[in-house]
Motif scaffolding. Sequence first.
Motif, PDB file in Angstrom:
ATOM      1  N   ASP A  23       0.809  -1.207   0.000  1.00 40.92           N
ATOM      2  CA  ASP A  23       0.000   0.000   0.000  1.00 40.92           C
ATOM      3  C   ASP A  23       0.849   1.267   0.000  1.00 40.92           C
ATOM      4  OD1 ASP A  23       0.996  -0.479   2.459  1.00 40.92           O
ATOM      5  OD2 ASP A  23      -0.856  -0.009   3.563  1.00 40.92           O
ATOM      6  N   SER A  31      -4.570   6.210  -9.859  1.00 40.66           N
ATOM      7  CA  SER A  31      -5.358   5.018  -9.579  1.00 40.66           C
ATOM      8  C   SER A  31      -6.130   4.587 -10.822  1.00 40.66           C
ATOM      9  CB  SER A  31      -6.353   5.287  -8.447  1.00 40.66           C
ATOM     10  OG  SER A  31      -7.197   4.173  -8.262  1.00 40.66           O
ATOM     11  N   LYS A 156      -4.916  -0.601  -3.154  1.00 38.35           N
ATOM     12  CA  LYS A 156      -6.138   0.182  -3.334  1.00 38.35           C
ATOM     13  C   LYS A 156      -7.148  -0.550  -4.221  1.00 38.35           C
ATOM     14  CE  LYS A 156      -3.800   4.648  -2.854  1.00 38.35           C
ATOM     15  NZ  LYS A 156      -3.428   5.911  -3.544  1.00 38.35           N
TER      16      LYS A 156
END
Length: 307
Positions: A23, A31, A156
């Motif tokens: 992470d 993203s 994520k």
Amino acid sequence: MVFLSKAVAAREARAHESGDREDEEPLHVASRLHAFNRFELKYLVPVEQAADIRDELAQRMDRDLHSPVGGYGVWSLYYDTPQLRFYWEKIEGLKFRRKLRIRHYGDLDGVTDDSPVCVEIKQRVNRVTQKRRITLPYGTARRLCDGRELVEHSAKERAFIHEVLELVVRLNLQPTAVTGYQREALVGRDADTGLRVTFDRRVRGRDRDFHFGVETPENRFTIPPHMSVMEIKVNERTPHWITDLAARRNLNLVRISKYVQSIEAFGLAPRSVFHVHESDCPPPTPTEQQPVRLPARHDASLKAGAK
């Protein structure tokens, strides 16, 4: 429960032992995940009228930067259970329902395993439409949804990837139908930045040849080709001037789903009360001012014109 493959499990174990933190990603890495909620209003509009509405809207809206003149292609592969669970949830109007699809934007010519696509979960919660999706190479998306393989992902992205895989495995989801259409999109400006209006024409599909790269797919129109689907999409409330426009042009809300239309058009389920029949949308009558348009003639002509 979804089980990790031995290779993936071993890789994650090695990362843990070496002290790597999955992470801890560079801040500059964008993203691949995207999510949003909105309300959607749909109308079935003749193509000629849709062009007039688009021109009127253009006085208060801007063309989407990703929407060239003439629009862009949108192709979606929908997954469902052998019993068509997602289809029946839509027909029965469940307050919570969802569906899984792989979506490609643009022409299908030259699609390869490296072409970017979106793996998307679209769900409805009461009146709100929610979409969550991740952009992946086409080959990776197929390994996830068709091969039921846990593909590489960041921390994520883990929850979404696992949710997709859990759905596919638990419900035994399979490729069921492809839909495609040409879309033009407008976006609101100033106080209407949450507004988006799209016009989808040449709505077609198929119930086989599910690979996007098929050279000669057997597409056919699933909505009469002289009709288009107009969608008004807002984050919160619809601007009053939009509702005034719809009333002035006698637009009627419809409960239409391109996926449902494809399922019923190919005889995978009986035609429901929501099905758009050709008889309900006759082609415009030619006049001296209008060029003559020959009516579409069922399967052979539809297939010929749907590519």
